[in-house]
Design a protein around this motif. Structure first.
Motif, PDB file in Angstrom:
ATOM      1  N   GLY A  19       0.785  -1.235   0.000  1.00 42.49           N
ATOM      2  CA  GLY A  19       0.000   0.000   0.000  1.00 42.49           C
ATOM      3  C   GLY A  19       0.813   1.280   0.000  1.00 42.49           C
ATOM      4  N   GLN A  23       2.549   5.414  -3.012  1.00 42.44           N
ATOM      5  CA  GLN A  23       2.812   6.744  -2.453  1.00 42.44           C
ATOM      6  C   GLN A  23       4.275   7.126  -2.618  1.00 42.44           C
TER       7      GLN A  23
ATOM      8  N   PHE B  20      -3.685   8.016  10.795  1.00 40.01           N
ATOM      9  CA  PHE B  20      -4.383   8.554   9.621  1.00 40.01           C
ATOM     10  C   PHE B  20      -5.122   9.860   9.918  1.00 40.01           C
ATOM     11  N   LEU B  33      -5.422  17.203  -1.680  1.00 46.28           N
ATOM     12  CA  LEU B  33      -4.834  15.879  -1.446  1.00 46.28           C
ATOM     13  C   LEU B  33      -4.178  15.376  -2.731  1.00 46.28           C
ATOM     14  N   ASP B  35      -1.077  15.371  -3.771  1.00 46.43           N
ATOM     15  CA  ASP B  35       0.160  14.599  -3.638  1.00 46.43           C
ATOM     16  C   ASP B  35      -0.052  13.229  -3.002  1.00 46.43           C
ATOM     17  N   VAL B  36      -1.279  12.978  -2.513  1.00 50.11           N
ATOM     18  CA  VAL B  36      -1.570  11.679  -1.912  1.00 50.11           C
ATOM     19  C   VAL B  36      -2.018  10.735  -3.032  1.00 50.11           C
ATOM     20  N   SER B  37      -1.350   9.592  -3.137  1.00 50.79           N
ATOM     21  CA  SER B  37      -1.693   8.610  -4.166  1.00 50.79           C
ATOM     22  C   SER B  37      -3.039   7.949  -3.849  1.00 50.79           C
ATOM     23  N   PHE B  39      -3.897   5.027  -4.861  1.00 52.16           N
ATOM     24  CA  PHE B  39      -3.665   3.607  -4.619  1.00 52.16           C
ATOM     25  C   PHE B  39      -3.320   3.305  -3.160  1.00 52.16           C
ATOM     26  N   MET B  40      -2.674   4.255  -2.474  1.00 52.51           N
ATOM     27  CA  MET B  40      -2.298   4.006  -1.074  1.00 52.51           C
ATOM     28  C   MET B  40      -3.522   3.658  -0.221  1.00 52.51           C
ATOM     29  N   VAL B  43      -5.359   0.284  -1.577  1.00 53.36           N
ATOM     30  CA  VAL B  43      -4.661  -0.967  -1.262  1.00 53.36           C
ATOM     31  C   VAL B  43      -4.654  -1.214   0.249  1.00 53.36           C
ATOM     32  N   LEU B  44      -4.449  -0.135   1.033  1.00 55.99           N
ATOM     33  CA  LEU B  44      -4.434  -0.281   2.492  1.00 55.99           C
ATOM     34  C   LEU B  44      -5.793  -0.733   3.021  1.00 55.99           C
ATOM     35  N   GLY B  47      -6.056  -4.422   2.312  1.00 54.62           N
ATOM     36  CA  GLY B  47      -5.167  -5.132   3.227  1.00 54.62           C
ATOM     37  C   GLY B  47      -5.689  -5.158   4.647  1.00 54.62           C
ATOM     38  N   MET B  48      -6.227  -4.023   5.094  1.00 60.56           N
ATOM     39  CA  MET B  48      -6.753  -3.938   6.461  1.00 60.56           C
ATOM     40  C   MET B  48      -7.991  -4.809   6.650  1.00 60.56           C
ATOM     41  N   LYS B  81     -10.304  12.796  -1.214  1.00 55.16           N
ATOM     42  CA  LYS B  81      -9.452  13.062  -2.387  1.00 55.16           C
ATOM     43  C   LYS B  81     -10.326  13.218  -3.638  1.00 55.16           C
TER      44      LYS B  81
END
Lengths: 85, 85
Positions: A19, A23, B20, B33, B35-37, B39-40, B43-44, B47-48, B81
Motif C-alpha cells: 500500500g 505513495q 491517519f 490531497l 500529492d496523496v496517491s 492507490f495508497m 490498497v491499504l 489489506g486492512m 481526495k
C-alpha cells in the motif's frame, strides 16, 4: 500458530505493505509530498514498531514481517518529504 | 489470548489508527490531497480488511478493532481526495 492462518496473515501483511509503494513512487516521480502530513508516517512508524513487538510476543511472523516493511516505508516517506520540501 | 498482550496490541492498534487522523485533518484544512496517491488508501483498505479477517480467525480483538478503524480512515481519505480533485 496454524500455518494456513499464518499464510493468510502473510498475504494480508504483503497487501498492507504494498500500500505504501504507490505513495513512494508518486512522491519520487512528482518530487512533491506537500499534501502528505508529516504526522501520518511518523505516528504509523511508531505504531508499526509496537505491532512488531506484539507479533514477536504472539510468535506471528506475518505481523512481524508486515510491520517491519511498513515501518521502513514510513521512514522512507519521512525522508522523501523532508528532502522535497 | 493473554490479556496483557491483548492490551499492548490494543495500544499498538490505537497508535496506527491515530496515524491517519493528521492526514484527514490536513486534507480537510487545505482541501488539497493532490500529492496523496489514490492507490495508497485503496490498497491499504483491502489489506486492512484482510487483517480484520486474520484477527477474527485469531480471536484477537486488537487486530480487529485497529483494522476496522484504519480501513474506515482510508475510505474517508479516498472520498475526500475524490471530492477535492
Amino acid at each position: 500458530m496454524d500455518s494456513t492462518l499464518e499464510l493468510f496473515g502473510l498475504i494480508a501483511g504483503a497487501v498492507t505493505s504494498i500500500g505504501f509503494i504507490p505513495q513512494l513512487i508518486r512522491g519520487y516521480q512528482t518530487k512533491k509530498l506537500e499534501d502528505v502530513s508529516y504526522f501520518m508516517p511518523i505516528v504509523l512508524a511508531i505504531g508499526m514498531t509496537m505491532w512488531f513487538i506484539y507479533g514477536f510476543l504472539l510468535d506471528a511472523i506475518a505481523i512481524m514481517a508486515a510491520n517491519t516493511f511498513g515501518a521502513a516505508c514510513c521512514i522512507i516517506l519521512i525522508i522523501m518529504k523532508k528532502k522535497y520540501s
